[in-house]
Design an enzyme around this catalytic site. Structure first.
Site, short mmCIF file in Angstrom:
data_model
loop_
_atom_site.label_atom_id
_atom_site.label_comp_id
_atom_site.label_asym_id
_atom_site.label_seq_id
_atom_site.Cartn_x
_atom_site.Cartn_y
_atom_site.Cartn_z
N THR B 145 0.83 -1.21 0.00
CA THR B 145 0.00 0.00 0.00
C THR B 145 0.86 1.26 0.00
O THR B 145 1.72 1.43 0.86
CB THR B 145 -0.88 0.00 1.27
OG1 THR B 145 -1.60 -1.21 1.31
CG2 THR B 145 -1.83 1.18 1.27
N GLU B 146 0.62 2.13 -0.98
CA GLU B 146 1.31 3.43 -1.07
C GLU B 146 2.83 3.30 -1.02
O GLU B 146 3.52 4.18 -0.52
CB GLU B 146 0.82 4.38 0.03
CG GLU B 146 -0.69 4.53 0.15
CD GLU B 146 -1.34 5.16 -1.08
OE1 GLU B 146 -0.68 5.97 -1.74
OE2 GLU B 146 -2.50 4.82 -1.38
N CYS B 147 3.31 2.17 -1.52
CA CYS B 147 4.75 1.91 -1.54
C CYS B 147 5.39 1.96 -0.15
O CYS B 147 6.57 2.33 -0.01
CB CYS B 147 5.48 2.86 -2.49
SG CYS B 147 5.53 2.21 -4.16
N TRP B 299 5.42 6.47 -0.60
CA TRP B 299 5.50 7.44 -1.70
C TRP B 299 4.62 8.66 -1.45
O TRP B 299 4.42 9.47 -2.34
CB TRP B 299 5.22 6.76 -3.06
CG TRP B 299 3.78 6.46 -3.42
CD1 TRP B 299 2.66 6.70 -2.68
CD2 TRP B 299 3.32 5.87 -4.63
NE1 TRP B 299 1.54 6.29 -3.36
CE2 TRP B 299 1.91 5.77 -4.57
CE3 TRP B 299 3.96 5.40 -5.80
CZ2 TRP B 299 1.13 5.23 -5.59
CZ3 TRP B 299 3.17 4.86 -6.81
CH2 TRP B 299 1.78 4.77 -6.71
#
Lengths: 425, 401
Positions: B145-147, B299
């Site tokens: 999730t979301e890097c 990120w």
């Protein structure tokens, strides 16, 4: 650069304060005083009160009988019909209106009042408010004719006739600063003489400075104000040394602070309290302030089921207000129409989380607050419950509101005002 | 020869409705189906459908030289199944070209890695099943999730059988090294870490239609030149972004579709560049260094850490309380409770609660369906309170203490 010479016309000013108007005029002019050359004319000043760099002129300190003004016929009849309708239901300023009505509709309007007494009483609204407003305009215009200035800056309807008159005689630009409108005070259909004054001023002004976008929109929608003349400037707030005090009772405290009039939504506060108490009992509700709806609220008995948890304080001094703020757990402002709402910022200074109506100017600057439409009692109540029961939310709001306060300064507001002056000079 | 690795994230959460205090204990439908359908339709029509069409054409016209990767969250796939089967079909058509790789992630696009390892693994497995079911491939590369990334995550992911993982190329962890090569974590030396080139990625994702940007307007020619500059030192240039960039964040009128088309065609026809998917990159290149993420990065936002989801007290309380229910939820074996609890895990709910810069009307508010972070929190915590009551009721019914 040469300092701009500003002729400011006010009505309320410390130490004579009725509500937010005087506080705002004080904060703004203090911050303006080192940026412009400022002269303020007021109906009443206290000789013991002064501010650096500001030249105060109070009509109460001048022998007005020596000032020669043209004898004018005020056309009270023009407003007579509308005021009758308006005064039954609404009142521009509650304690004044009944007497005003008699006076305006009665036969003794033209009877001369001693001009010197007109501005020396304790109540600037009270008896003869309309006569005062127009006499004020005449005297101020006369005084202004011997003054040098680049722009006229007036605050709310009481000073607008003066502003218009001076503009006509001096050909200088007129800035009207709108702290509240009759539309806020009396609602839709408030086409009384105060409305007419406001409308005329809005039409005559070169610059219109409402205290919020919210109020700017009201001016556009209900007063046909030209959008291009409007430059909203949010109020600032003075730093108050906040303190905290233990309560004498174990329950939490939800506070309503302000005039108890329709505009401020005290009846919604009552409904919110009633709904909250159905679900959460460890709380008391306090209405601090007075106004035309106070008796109704007490008498109507709507609160009877919750009477032991719903309290009225009546009028409070600033010290007492601060004392209440120091004990409150939630500040609730369900205003029906609130041009700004300085008291929410004051509550935020005391670290009190706020539940405020979306119909308020302060909601444009106070991001750290819970908001709902004033009529959405259920949402308001659930916000209050959330804040009474949830510390995580409470902490987040208080912290964020504190950040918001940093950007609400009179210094910033006054810088904007100076920029706005330059648009007309 | 350098590889260009294009990966797009596809995700739509189940947004929570304005669930009031007065609903608690009375109504247990927490999600705003109408709003979710509206948003899904809007994004499908602006992005998924036209963008998938473009991708398919580019693959066909380039003789399969154009290759891309998607990570589609389980909850997004579920919503396609329910409300927009045409979107799902268009992804399936892309899968059948053999040029599109589907990555692994947590089914609910959750923060479970941070809060519960067993939950994290459960969701990876659920997601794997969904991907196999629709796209007939087993994910080999993981994208959290979301890097969200750190050394331990890379290690755990390797233990779960993945050969590669995606992460943000955070400058202070790279320390002047290039993001355009494969790294590994500081614990193990076998997992391959693909780092997002955030400058080149954000040129498209964030700056593309910003007319005050000095490089505006961005043309495919100009962009390819920039890639060319990095080519001599690059194994793989990783361009990772939300799929919604194409047509939604960057509107059609901005020229984003034309840009992608021309860019793809130029790379396919140019010597020295090739498109590759993350698995192909892992096959093709060796590890060149250690990327030591000794704390957790992501990120999101300028901080590139977890602060977008776990910073203020509202977020922390929500997450702690949510994950504290896990044991009870699993022991009750109620499909409905498990499902709702899981849907509440999507990271978006916590992102909406962020008060970071929110007074400036920043990026969090752009994505939020609520009028303030406080409202987001209130609806969430109310729903959670209701869930708590239902758990207690169920336990009482079943005689569990």
């Amino acid at each position: 650069m040469k300092k701009i010479k500003v002729l400011m016309i006010g009505w309320e000013f410390p130490p004579i304060i009725n509500g937010g108007l005087g506080v705002a005029c004080y904060g703004l002019s203090k911050a303006l005083s080192n940026k412009v050359d400022l002269t303020i004319i007021l109906p009443k000043t206290d000789i013991s009160f002064s501010l650096n760099n500001i030249n105060f002129i109070g009509l109460n300190n001048i022998d007005l009988n020596n000032i020669d003004i043209d004898n004018q016929n005020y056309k009270y009849e023009e407003f007579a019909n509308t005021i009758e309708i308006a005064a039954k239901e609404f009142s521009p300023y509650p304690n004044a209106i009944d007497k005003l009505k008699n006076e305006v509709l009665g036969n003794n309007i033209s009877e001369a009042t001693d001009s010197n007494n007109l501005f020396s009483g304790n109540d600037l609204y009270g008896d003869n408010v309309m006569l005062r407003v127009y006499k004020f305009a005449d005297y101020v215009a006369k005084i202004a004719s011997s003054l040098e200035f680049d722009i006229i800056h007036c605050h709310d309807w009481m000073s607008f006739p003066a502003g218009i008159k001076i503009k006509k005689q001096s050909q200088k630009p007129l800035l009207i600063h709108i702290h509240s409108l009759e539309f806020d005070r009396s609602g839709i259909g408030s086409k009384n003489w105060v409305y007419e004054i406001e409308k005329e001023a809005i039409a005559n002004a070169d610059l219109i400075v409402p205290v919020s976008n919210y109020t700017g929109n009201i001016a556009i929608q209900n007063y046909e104000a030209q959008i291009s003349k409007i430059y909203p400037v949010h109020n600032g707030t003075e730093f108050t040394a906040a303190f905290h005090q233990r309560k004498e009772f174990p329950e939490k405290l939800v506070l309503f602070l302000g005039r108890v009039t329709g505009q401020k939504g005290p009846q919604y506060f009552l409904e919110i309290a009633s709904l909250v108490l159905k679900h959460y009992q460890n709380v008391r509700f306090v209405v601090a302030g007075t106004g035309d709806q106070l008796r109704d609220m007490i008498e109507n008995g709507a609160y009877k089921n919750i009477g032991t948890k719903f309290h009225f304080t009546g009028f409070l001094t600033k010290d007492k207000v601060n004392q209440l703020l120091s004990m409150a757990d939630v500040y609730c402002m369900p205003s029906v129409s609130e041009p700004f709402g300085l008291s929410a910022l004051e509550a935020a200074q005391f670290g009190i989380p706020c539940v405020i109506s979306k119909q308020s100017g302060v909601s444009e600057v106070l991001y750290g607050a819970l908001k709902a439409d004033y009529w959405d009692v259920e949402k308001m109540a659930s916000h209050v419950i959330s804040l009474l029961t949830n510390n995580a939310l409470r902490e987040a709001l208080v912290k964020d509101a504190y950040q918001d306060l940093k950007s609400c300064s009179w210094e910033k507001a006054s810088e904007k005002i100076v920029e706005i002056y330059h648009k007309a000079i | 020869m350098s590889s260009i690795c294009l990966y797009f994230q596809v995700h739509q959460p189940y947004r929570i409705r304005q669930y009031s205090f007065f609903n608690i204990g009375i109504e247990s439908n927490y999600f705003d189906e109408e709003l979710n359908i509206t948003i899904l339709n809007k994004v499908a029509d602006k992005c998924y459908i036209p963008a998938n069409k473009l991708m398919l054409e580019l693959i066909q016209k380039s003789n399969k030289k154009f290759r891309i990767a998607f990570s589609i969250s389980g909850v997004a796939i579920e919503q396609f199944e329910k409300y927009r089967p045409d979107v799902l079909d268009s992804f399936i058509r892309l899968a059948k070209t053999g040029c599109v790789e589907f990555l692994s992630e947590t089914y609910y696009h959750s923060l479970s890695y941070v809060y519960s390892k067993p939950e994290f693994e459960r969701q990876i497995e659920l997601h794997r099943e969904k991907i196999v079911e629709h796209f007939n491939q087993v994910p080999k590369v993981f994208r959290n999730t979301e890097c969200i990334f750190d050394n331990q995550l890379a290690e755990d992911i390797y233990q779960l059988g993945f050969k590669g993982i995606l992460a943000e190329g955070v400058p202070y962890l790279l320390q002047d090294r290039s993001p355009n090569q494969l790294y590994t974590n500081a614990i193990h030396s076998k997992i391959k870490v693909l780092l997002r080139n955030f400058i080149l990625s954000d040129d498209i994702a964030f700056r593309f239609s910003n007319s005050s940007w000095s490089e505006y307007p961005l043309t495919a020619n100009k962009y390819t030149q920039w890639l060319n500059v990095q080519r001599h030192s690059a194994d793989c240039i990783n361009l990772f972004m939300d799929y919604e960039t194409i047509g939604e964040h960057q509107s059609k009128a901005s020229g984003i579709f034309d840009f992608i088309e021309h860019f793809a065609k130029q790379i396919c026809s140019k010597k020295g560049f090739q498109f590759h998917t993350p698995s192909e990159i892992c096959e093709k290149y060796d590890i060149e260094g250690i990327y030591d993420a000794n704390y957790t990065t992501s990120w999101a936002d300028t901080e590139r850490d977890l602060s977008a989801w776990i910073q203020n007290t509202m977020q922390q309380e929500s997450l702690n309380k949510l994950y504290s229910f896990r044991e009870d939820i699993l022991s009750l074996k109620s499909k409905e409770l498990l499902n709702q609890w899981s849907m509440l895990q999507s990271s978006d709910h916590f992102y909406y609660m962020s008060t970071k810069h929110w007074a400036d009307g920043a990026v969090h508010q752009y994505f939020s369906p609520y009028s303030s972070p406080y409202d987001a929190y209130i609806y969430f915590i109310n729903a959670l309170s209701d869930l708590e009551i239902r758990i207690a009721r169920e336990k009482a019914n079943k005689g569990i203490h």
